[in-house]
Motif scaffolding. Structure first.
Motif, PDB file in Angstrom:
ATOM      1  N   ILE A  26       0.848  -1.200   0.000  1.00 22.84           N
ATOM      2  CA  ILE A  26       0.000   0.000   0.000  1.00 22.84           C
ATOM      3  C   ILE A  26       0.876   1.240   0.000  1.00 22.84           C
ATOM      4  CG2 ILE A  26      -1.809   1.260   1.237  1.00 22.84           C
ATOM      5  CD1 ILE A  26      -2.535  -1.466   2.540  1.00 22.84           C
ATOM      6  N   ALA A  27       0.580   2.170  -0.902  1.00 25.25           N
ATOM      7  CA  ALA A  27       1.285   3.457  -0.949  1.00 25.25           C
ATOM      8  C   ALA A  27       0.264   4.560  -0.732  1.00 25.25           C
ATOM      9  CB  ALA A  27       1.977   3.635  -2.293  1.00 25.25           C
ATOM     10  N   ILE A  28       0.427   5.348   0.330  1.00 22.48           N
ATOM     11  CA  ILE A  28      -0.485   6.458   0.622  1.00 22.48           C
ATOM     12  C   ILE A  28       0.004   7.708  -0.105  1.00 22.48           C
ATOM     13  CG2 ILE A  28      -1.403   7.951   2.429  1.00 22.48           C
ATOM     14  CD1 ILE A  28      -1.229   5.616   4.356  1.00 22.48           C
ATOM     15  N   ASP A  29      -0.882   8.318  -0.889  1.00 26.77           N
ATOM     16  CA  ASP A  29      -0.519   9.507  -1.669  1.00 26.77           C
ATOM     17  C   ASP A  29      -0.831  10.804  -0.929  1.00 26.77           C
ATOM     18  OD1 ASP A  29       0.421   7.944  -3.728  1.00 26.77           O
ATOM     19  OD2 ASP A  29      -1.488   7.919  -4.794  1.00 26.77           O
ATOM     20  N   VAL A  34      -8.609   9.830   6.400  1.00 22.88           N
ATOM     21  CA  VAL A  34      -8.998   9.102   5.193  1.00 22.88           C
ATOM     22  C   VAL A  34      -8.060   9.556   4.077  1.00 22.88           C
ATOM     23  CG1 VAL A  34     -10.830   8.586   3.553  1.00 22.88           C
ATOM     24  CG2 VAL A  34     -11.383   9.003   5.966  1.00 22.88           C
ATOM     25  N   CYS A  35      -7.405   8.618   3.423  1.00 20.42           N
ATOM     26  CA  CYS A  35      -6.388   8.946   2.423  1.00 20.42           C
ATOM     27  C   CYS A  35      -6.708   8.280   1.092  1.00 20.42           C
ATOM     28  CB  CYS A  35      -5.002   8.479   2.895  1.00 20.42           C
ATOM     29  SG  CYS A  35      -4.561   8.989   4.565  1.00 20.42           S
ATOM     30  N   SER A  36      -6.092   8.799   0.053  1.00 22.39           N
ATOM     31  CA  SER A  36      -6.105   8.124  -1.247  1.00 22.39           C
ATOM     32  C   SER A  36      -4.716   7.544  -1.474  1.00 22.39           C
ATOM     33  CB  SER A  36      -6.472   9.093  -2.365  1.00 22.39           C
ATOM     34  OG  SER A  36      -5.489  10.113  -2.490  1.00 22.39           O
ATOM     35  N   GLY A  37      -4.672   6.450  -2.216  1.00 20.24           N
ATOM     36  CA  GLY A  37      -3.382   5.814  -2.445  1.00 20.24           C
ATOM     37  C   GLY A  37      -3.476   4.745  -3.506  1.00 20.24           C
ATOM     38  N   ARG A  38      -2.485   3.846  -3.496  1.00 19.52           N
ATOM     39  CA  ARG A  38      -2.417   2.792  -4.511  1.00 19.52           C
ATOM     40  C   ARG A  38      -2.143   1.449  -3.843  1.00 19.52           C
ATOM     41  NH1 ARG A  38       2.251   4.296  -6.315  1.00 19.52           N
ATOM     42  NH2 ARG A  38       2.290   6.123  -4.948  1.00 19.52           N
ATOM     43  N   LEU A  39      -2.753   0.400  -4.411  1.00 18.77           N
ATOM     44  CA  LEU A  39      -2.570  -0.962  -3.914  1.00 18.77           C
ATOM     45  C   LEU A  39      -1.980  -1.809  -5.034  1.00 18.77           C
ATOM     46  CD1 LEU A  39      -3.017  -3.239  -1.802  1.00 18.77           C
ATOM     47  CD2 LEU A  39      -5.304  -3.529  -2.779  1.00 18.77           C
ATOM     48  N   LYS A  40      -0.840  -2.435  -4.764  1.00 14.62           N
ATOM     49  CA  LYS A  40      -0.178  -3.295  -5.761  1.00 14.62           C
ATOM     50  C   LYS A  40       0.044  -4.674  -5.132  1.00 14.62           C
ATOM     51  CE  LYS A  40       1.930  -4.398  -9.606  1.00 14.62           C
ATOM     52  NZ  LYS A  40       1.992  -5.855  -9.312  1.00 14.62           N
ATOM     53  N   VAL A  69      -6.926   3.226  -4.492  1.00  9.23           N
ATOM     54  CA  VAL A  69      -7.749   2.805  -3.357  1.00  9.23           C
ATOM     55  C   VAL A  69      -7.943   3.980  -2.398  1.00  9.23           C
ATOM     56  CG1 VAL A  69      -7.100   0.372  -3.427  1.00  9.23           C
ATOM     57  CG2 VAL A  69      -5.671   1.979  -2.142  1.00  9.23           C
ATOM     58  N   ALA A  70      -8.971   3.849  -1.575  1.00  7.16           N
ATOM     59  CA  ALA A  70      -9.181   4.759  -0.448  1.00  7.16           C
ATOM     60  C   ALA A  70      -8.759   4.019   0.820  1.00  7.16           C
ATOM     61  CB  ALA A  70     -10.643   5.182  -0.356  1.00  7.16           C
ATOM     62  N   ILE A  71      -8.125   4.740   1.732  1.00  5.31           N
ATOM     63  CA  ILE A  71      -7.543   4.110   2.910  1.00  5.31           C
ATOM     64  C   ILE A  71      -8.027   4.838   4.159  1.00  5.31           C
ATOM     65  CG2 ILE A  71      -5.405   3.457   4.071  1.00  5.31           C
ATOM     66  CD1 ILE A  71      -4.125   3.976   1.144  1.00  5.31           C
ATOM     67  N   LYS A  72      -8.729   4.114   5.040  1.00  2.67           N
ATOM     68  CA  LYS A  72      -9.104   4.649   6.345  1.00  2.67           C
ATOM     69  C   LYS A  72      -8.071   4.177   7.362  1.00  2.67           C
ATOM     70  CE  LYS A  72     -14.133   4.935   5.791  1.00  2.67           C
ATOM     71  NZ  LYS A  72     -15.445   4.508   6.347  1.00  2.67           N
ATOM     72  N   THR A  73      -7.531   5.106   8.128  1.00  2.00           N
ATOM     73  CA  THR A  73      -6.519   4.743   9.116  1.00  2.00           C
ATOM     74  C   THR A  73      -7.050   4.955  10.528  1.00  2.00           C
ATOM     75  OG1 THR A  73      -5.578   6.978   9.082  1.00  2.00           O
ATOM     76  CG2 THR A  73      -4.656   5.371   7.548  1.00  2.00           C
ATOM     77  N   LEU A  74      -6.550   4.153  11.444  1.00  2.00           N
ATOM     78  CA  LEU A  74      -6.910   4.281  12.860  1.00  2.00           C
ATOM     79  C   LEU A  74      -5.818   5.080  13.558  1.00  2.00           C
ATOM     80  CD1 LEU A  74      -8.782   3.502  15.205  1.00  2.00           C
ATOM     81  CD2 LEU A  74      -7.472   1.384  15.437  1.00  2.00           C
ATOM     82  N   VAL A 103      -8.937  -0.777   3.613  1.00  2.00           N
ATOM     83  CA  VAL A 103      -8.663  -0.379   2.233  1.00  2.00           C
ATOM     84  C   VAL A 103      -9.867  -0.729   1.369  1.00  2.00           C
ATOM     85  CG1 VAL A 103      -7.088  -0.611   0.273  1.00  2.00           C
ATOM     86  CG2 VAL A 103      -6.208  -0.816   2.616  1.00  2.00           C
ATOM     87  N   THR A 104     -10.426   0.276   0.673  1.00  2.00           N
ATOM     88  CA  THR A 104     -11.583   0.062  -0.204  1.00  2.00           C
ATOM     89  C   THR A 104     -11.275   0.598  -1.598  1.00  2.00           C
ATOM     90  OG1 THR A 104     -12.618   2.204   0.285  1.00  2.00           O
ATOM     91  CG2 THR A 104     -13.119   0.366   1.768  1.00  2.00           C
TER      92      THR A 104
END
Length: 563
Positions: A203-206, A217-223, A232-237, A280-281
């Motif tokens: 996962i890379a958070i942009d 809540v972040c946008s990023g990439r999943l490889k 992908v959209a990424i929710k973090t705790l 990750v969604t």
């Protein structure tokens, strides 16, 4: 200077790639069992597979087609000692992929003599099978007895026994039911059962795009290995969380991971074995529906808006069929992708229905979004698919008004408790406003339309666009929007001035006399603050009210009309 125009065209997602690996598992004289691997590039969620097979000698003049949800199938009713050809193709929301393999996969059924074994051999086989079944049953029985003896469940849910059978819950063939993760004694078990664990290195958070209840809540990439990189959209705790916050955060993933529908936000996976904890969604380029509509006010056709509404209703039908109540259906919780596909998201407030379809879930506290919530849910904290239908009526109003706030600045008491019903948005088709009113039936909630009916209604509108041209207005909609009160005769007024003079609220008359009221234009120049000083509140966008009054003034030139 040469003139030119720039055109941006976005193609739909690609169809899935061919199924290339097919295996023959078991063959008999009249049947064969097959399995295959998922396409290398599914390009979305695979809804099902189409299996087409026919006798080799008939050269596809007569064939049979089956559909399967998983990657295996049993073909029955075949002829003994016969060669068959088979093709399999996958289907996603974008349609069917190419049939494969090419040339077609060939298999043969067993000859009649394949099962001609002696009676002595038959007895040996029968004894072996009986012994194996007895051992398996004994093992299961011992496992259940030991489990009950060593671990007493703290849950009071009567369904918990079935939740510890079959890897967490009982799945019936062809039937999918939602399982509430809160019924698990260990919530992490639900997370690992329904959500895929991802390696944080994939996962890379942009960038940060917003803030949620538990963190950013972040946008990023999943490889993933051997997979194409996706956004992908990424929710973090956020750090410093408690065990309860971690459980509540991951509960949404346990819920989301059970759903598989083109109009439900897709869960890619979770990160629980490293920090930060993440959900990750799929990434939805246009964000939430309410802000997207406000940004593009009046830029869509009626058919486009109905298409968005149809997608939301389709997603809610899927949830309802699984016995699931959303409880927080609103335009802010609908996400929109680049193809204007709307997907239901935000499952933090949701709960499961009981086995009885008429049963309701009673909440144990917590905030309720009153402007979107059915009266019986507000009064008694009981939620059903019927209360979701009420909320859908509010979402329908939000879409047709391009993201306006329901009930504007009215208090919750006026908006809901007093039985007020929202008027039709500007240029709203009469059929859609009637659907809103059907969703807002208060006394008989069971008379509200089911989501299956709503999807059917919207499909008919899409097939017959001419029906959207008849707009709801003051003459076509019910005269009494306070549906719980008896209607009274409304006097006919000659002009807007006559209407103002006929108002019984004296502060209203003083407000307009104070600005030398002579026409509708003076109302536009009167500030909301000045009106509030004399006890007058404008309910709704002031410009739209002014335009409505101007339209009324133009009608009165042809004779008095009811106000």
């Amino acid at each position: 200077m040469r003139q030119y125009a720039a055109v941006t065209i976005t193609t739909n997602q690609a169809a899935p790639s061919p199924v290339t690996v097919i295996r023959k598992e078991k063959t008999s004289r009249n049947s064969v069992s097959l399995s295959w691997q998922e396409p290398e590039r599914p390009n979305g969620i695979i809804l099902d597979y189409e299996i087409k097979y026919y006798e080799k000698e008939e050269q596809e003049t007569s064939y049979t087609i089956l559909r399967a949800r998983g990657c295996n199938v049993s073909l029955n009713g075949l002829k003994p000692n016969t060669a068959y050809l088979l093709q399999i193709r996958a289907r996603t929301a974008a349609g069917y992929g190419a049939s494969s393999p090419s040339p077609s996969f060939q298999f043969e059924t067993s000859p009649d003599s394949a099962f001609s074994i002696s009676s002595e051999s038959s007895q040996v086989v029968l004894i072996a099978i009986s012994s194996a079944v007895a051992i398996i049953l004994l093992t299961v029985l011992l496992y259940v007895l030991i489990g009950r003896f060593c671990c007493r469940s703290k849950s009071k849910h009567p369904d918990e026994k079935r939740l510890h059978f079959g890897n967490g819950h009982l799945r019936l063939p062809g039937i999918r039911t939602y399982v509430d993760p809160h019924t698990y004694e260990d919530p992490s078990q639900a997370v690992h059962e329904f959500a895929k664990e991802l390696d944080a290195s994939c996962i890379a958070i942009d960038k940060v795009v917003g803030a949620g209840e538990f963190g950013e809540v972040c946008s990023g990439r999943l490889k993933l290995p051997s997979k194409k990189e996706i956004c992908v959209a990424i929710k973090t705790l956020k750090g410093g969380y408690t065990d309860k916050q971690r459980r509540d955060f991951l509960a949404e993933a346990s819920i989301m991971g059970q759903f598989d529908h083109p109009n439900i936000i897709r869960l890619e996976g979770v990160v629980t074995r490293s920090k930060p904890v993440m959900i990750v969604t799929e990434y939805m380029e246009n964000g939430s529906l309410d802000s997207f509509l406000r940004k593009h006010d009046a830029q869509f056709t009626g058919i486009q808006l109905v298409g968005m509404l149809r997608g939301i209703a389709s997603g809610m039908k899927y949830l309802s069929d699984m016995g699931y109540v959303h409880r927080d259906l609103a335009a802010r919780n609908i996400l929109v992708n680049s193809n204007l596909v709307c997907k239901v998201s935000d499952f933090g407030l949701s709960r499961v229905l009981e086995d009885d379809p008429e049963a309701a879930y009673t909440t144990r506290g917590g905030k309720i979004p009153i402007r979107w919530t059915a009266p019986e849910a507000i009064a008694y904290r009981k939620f059903t698919s019927s209360s979701d239908a009420w909320s859908y009526g509010i979402v329908l109003w939000e879409v047709m008004s391009y993201g306006e706030r329901p009930y504007w600045e009215m208090s919750n008491q006026d908006a809901v408790d007093e039985g007020y019903r929202l008027p039709p948005p500007m240029d709203c088709p009469a059929t859609l406003y009637q659907l809103m009113l059907d969703c807002w039936q208060k006394e008989e909630r069971n008379n509200r339309p089911k989501f299956e009916q709503i999807v059917s209604i919207l499909d008919k509108l899409i097939r017959n666009p001419g029906s959207l041209k008849i707009t709801a207005n003051t003459t076509s909609r019910p005269a009494n929007l306070l549906l719980d009160r008896s209607s009274s005769e409304v006097p006919a007024m000659g002009t807007v001035g006559d209407w103002m003079d006929g108002m019984r609220t004296l502060p209203c008359k003083e407000a307009f006399s104070g600005v030398s009221y002579s026409s509708c234009d003076t109302l536009a120049k009167t500030s909301t603050e000045d009106l509030k000083k004399v006890g007058v509140t404008i309910v709704g966008p002031q410009k739209k009210i002014v335009s409505s009054l101007k339209a009324l003034d133009s009608h009165t030139k042809n004779g008095p009309v009811p106000v």
